[in-house]
Design a protein around this motif. Sequence first.
Motif, PDB file in Angstrom:
ATOM      1  N   ALA A 116       0.907  -1.073   0.007  1.00  0.00           N
ATOM      2  CA  ALA A 116       0.145  -0.027  -0.158  1.00  0.00           C
ATOM      3  C   ALA A 116       0.878   1.301   0.105  1.00  0.00           C
ATOM      4  CB  ALA A 116      -0.851   0.027   1.062  1.00  0.00           C
ATOM      5  N   PRO A 117       0.246   2.434  -0.606  1.00  0.00           N
ATOM      6  CA  PRO A 117       1.187   3.591  -0.526  1.00  0.00           C
ATOM      7  C   PRO A 117       1.460   4.054   0.767  1.00  0.00           C
ATOM      8  CG  PRO A 117      -0.704   3.757  -2.116  1.00  0.00           C
ATOM      9  CD  PRO A 117      -0.919   2.609  -1.555  1.00  0.00           C
ATOM     10  N   ALA A 118       2.851   4.388   1.158  1.00  0.00           N
ATOM     11  CA  ALA A 118       3.254   4.947   2.563  1.00  0.00           C
ATOM     12  C   ALA A 118       2.565   6.163   2.725  1.00  0.00           C
ATOM     13  CB  ALA A 118       4.516   4.948   2.522  1.00  0.00           C
ATOM     14  N   VAL A 119       2.209   6.415   3.994  1.00  0.00           N
ATOM     15  CA  VAL A 119       1.719   7.584   4.481  1.00  0.00           C
ATOM     16  C   VAL A 119       2.477   8.301   5.292  1.00  0.00           C
ATOM     17  CG1 VAL A 119      -0.844   6.769   4.605  1.00  0.00           C
ATOM     18  CG2 VAL A 119       0.557   6.575   6.661  1.00  0.00           C
ATOM     19  N   GLU A 120       3.840   7.883   5.592  1.00  0.00           N
ATOM     20  CA  GLU A 120       4.919   8.699   6.265  1.00  0.00           C
ATOM     21  C   GLU A 120       6.081   7.881   5.924  1.00  0.00           C
ATOM     22  OE1 GLU A 120       4.163   6.784  10.890  1.00  0.00           O
ATOM     23  OE2 GLU A 120       3.767   8.925  10.387  1.00  0.00           O
ATOM     24  N   PRO A 121       7.251   8.465   6.335  1.00  0.00           N
ATOM     25  CA  PRO A 121       8.566   7.705   6.015  1.00  0.00           C
ATOM     26  C   PRO A 121       8.653   6.465   6.930  1.00  0.00           C
ATOM     27  CG  PRO A 121       8.827   9.937   6.228  1.00  0.00           C
ATOM     28  CD  PRO A 121       7.631   9.726   6.444  1.00  0.00           C
ATOM     29  N   ASN A 122       9.206   5.430   6.554  1.00  0.00           N
ATOM     30  CA  ASN A 122       9.367   4.171   7.147  1.00  0.00           C
ATOM     31  C   ASN A 122      10.728   3.625   6.877  1.00  0.00           C
ATOM     32  OD1 ASN A 122       9.152   2.430   4.640  1.00  0.00           O
ATOM     33  ND2 ASN A 122       6.940   2.955   4.767  1.00  0.00           N
ATOM     34  N   LEU A 123      11.177   2.298   7.362  1.00  0.00           N
ATOM     35  CA  LEU A 123      12.232   1.708   7.492  1.00  0.00           C
ATOM     36  C   LEU A 123      12.700   1.184   6.139  1.00  0.00           C
ATOM     37  CD1 LEU A 123      12.531   0.189  10.866  1.00  0.00           C
ATOM     38  CD2 LEU A 123      13.796   2.237  10.151  1.00  0.00           C
ATOM     39  N   GLU A 124      11.606   1.074   5.151  1.00  0.00           N
ATOM     40  CA  GLU A 124      11.975   0.494   3.809  1.00  0.00           C
ATOM     41  C   GLU A 124      12.689   1.396   3.151  1.00  0.00           C
ATOM     42  OE1 GLU A 124       8.632  -2.197   1.541  1.00  0.00           O
ATOM     43  OE2 GLU A 124       7.964  -0.062   1.884  1.00  0.00           O
ATOM     44  N   ARG A 125      12.710   2.910   3.594  1.00  0.00           N
ATOM     45  CA  ARG A 125      13.277   3.944   2.700  1.00  0.00           C
ATOM     46  C   ARG A 125      14.670   4.442   3.537  1.00  0.00           C
ATOM     47  NH1 ARG A 125       7.982   3.577   1.997  1.00  0.00           N
ATOM     48  NH2 ARG A 125       6.984   3.809   0.010  1.00  0.00           N
ATOM     49  N   GLY A 126      15.763   4.543   2.948  1.00  0.00           N
ATOM     50  CA  GLY A 126      16.573   5.326   3.645  1.00  0.00           C
ATOM     51  C   GLY A 126      17.004   6.555   2.842  1.00  0.00           C
ATOM     52  N   VAL A 127      17.568   7.581   3.357  1.00  0.00           N
ATOM     53  CA  VAL A 127      17.815   8.747   2.765  1.00  0.00           C
ATOM     54  C   VAL A 127      19.210   9.626   3.302  1.00  0.00           C
ATOM     55  CG1 VAL A 127      16.505  10.188   4.499  1.00  0.00           C
ATOM     56  CG2 VAL A 127      16.921  11.076   2.138  1.00  0.00           C
ATOM     57  N   VAL A 128      19.759   9.705   2.339  1.00  0.00           N
ATOM     58  CA  VAL A 128      21.015  10.710   2.519  1.00  0.00           C
ATOM     59  C   VAL A 128      20.914  11.907   1.807  1.00  0.00           C
ATOM     60  CG1 VAL A 128      23.722  10.751   2.253  1.00  0.00           C
ATOM     61  CG2 VAL A 128      22.343   8.484   2.899  1.00  0.00           C
ATOM     62  N   PHE A 129      21.208  13.098   2.467  1.00  0.00           N
ATOM     63  CA  PHE A 129      21.395  14.322   1.846  1.00  0.00           C
ATOM     64  C   PHE A 129      22.494  14.824   1.571  1.00  0.00           C
ATOM     65  CE2 PHE A 129      17.503  13.959   4.964  1.00  0.00           C
ATOM     66  CZ  PHE A 129      16.594  14.404   3.879  1.00  0.00           C
ATOM     67  N   GLN A 130      22.605  16.098   0.710  1.00  0.00           N
ATOM     68  CA  GLN A 130      23.892  16.667   0.495  1.00  0.00           C
ATOM     69  C   GLN A 130      24.783  17.027   1.853  1.00  0.00           C
ATOM     70  OE1 GLN A 130      23.746  19.976  -2.094  1.00  0.00           O
ATOM     71  NE2 GLN A 130      25.886  20.512  -2.069  1.00  0.00           N
ATOM     72  N   ARG A 131      24.112  17.593   2.596  1.00  0.00           N
ATOM     73  CA  ARG A 131      24.926  17.966   3.848  1.00  0.00           C
ATOM     74  C   ARG A 131      24.552  16.732   4.728  1.00  0.00           C
ATOM     75  NH1 ARG A 131      28.829  21.590   3.305  1.00  0.00           N
ATOM     76  NH2 ARG A 131      28.087  23.167   1.853  1.00  0.00           N
ATOM     77  N   TYR A 132      25.881  16.590   5.312  1.00  0.00           N
ATOM     78  CA  TYR A 132      25.827  15.159   6.171  1.00  0.00           C
ATOM     79  C   TYR A 132      24.908  15.194   7.245  1.00  0.00           C
ATOM     80  CZ  TYR A 132      30.136  16.888   4.208  1.00  0.00           C
ATOM     81  OH  TYR A 132      30.912  17.539   3.263  1.00  0.00           O
ATOM     82  N   SER A 133      23.825  14.186   7.025  1.00  0.00           N
ATOM     83  CA  SER A 133      22.614  13.997   7.995  1.00  0.00           C
ATOM     84  C   SER A 133      22.952  13.007   8.957  1.00  0.00           C
ATOM     85  CB  SER A 133      21.556  13.530   6.874  1.00  0.00           C
ATOM     86  OG  SER A 133      21.815  12.324   6.207  1.00  0.00           O
ATOM     87  N   VAL A 134      24.109  13.418   9.962  1.00  0.00           N
ATOM     88  CA  VAL A 134      24.320  12.540  11.112  1.00  0.00           C
ATOM     89  C   VAL A 134      23.965  13.113  12.115  1.00  0.00           C
ATOM     90  CG1 VAL A 134      25.858  11.210   9.674  1.00  0.00           C
ATOM     91  CG2 VAL A 134      26.662  13.369  10.963  1.00  0.00           C
TER      92      VAL A 134
END
Length: 255
Positions: free
Chosen positions: A66-84
């Motif tokens: 089903a379409p996700a309604v919010e971010p979940n653990l299936e999806r990881g993300v990395v931005f240009q500025r170090y997202s740590v």
Amino acid sequence: MSFVSVTDIWQAYGDRSIIERVNVDIDEGEFISIVGASGCGKSTFLRLLLAQERPTRGEIRIDGGAPAVEPNLERGVVFQRYSVFPHLTVRENLIAGTGFQTRFGYLRGAARRKAVEDADEMLLRIGLNHVADQYPASLSGGMQQRLAIGQAMAAKPRVLLLDEPFGALDPGTRIQMHDFLMELRRETNMTVFMVSHDLEEAFKLGDRVLVFDKPRWDPHDPGAYGATVTYDFDARDGGMPFQSILERYPSLASA
């Protein structure tokens, strides 16, 4: 059946259309590069894939779910500025990625000991085991970005989303990060979406290159129409060579 299915996606903010009529099917394990002029909806599309935003119309499904309604653990993300997390050590940043999978977001006892072991194994793989107890501020740009990717991978996502992940790196570090990302991809068979302003980088890393642009344009109202996928190039062996793309579509040189 495709692994990631994007069906008739539209997104608008108020009366301003950002993207419209986006239809894409992605196989599991594919690397999809996304290019286009500034303001044509690339990052918006990534946020929709992340489920950080919900589309005005249409749906995105992963592996038929089903379409996700919010971010979940299936999806990881990395931005240009170090997202740590700057207040956590390098090792603790990776343990946090595992902790996100629990109900309360933290680990104790045997679960924490296992997370420490897994974190140390990941640190060895990403070449940061020698700085495990340092804080991110003490690391170089390339090392911080390795940490950000390692943190995203700690949650074992099925889809990795990259928003200009190498844009702030020097050329040498950037090449090292390309090699590192491709090695991780081969080991995990994860599906990757990467937004990039660097067309050569997009064709180097991607199996396919999606070009976002506005096929309709009103000079009196530039925001009247949204962007869509105007080209879907096969960048794999035997696909259209990078230089041939530039010769055929010179406008992409400024994408």
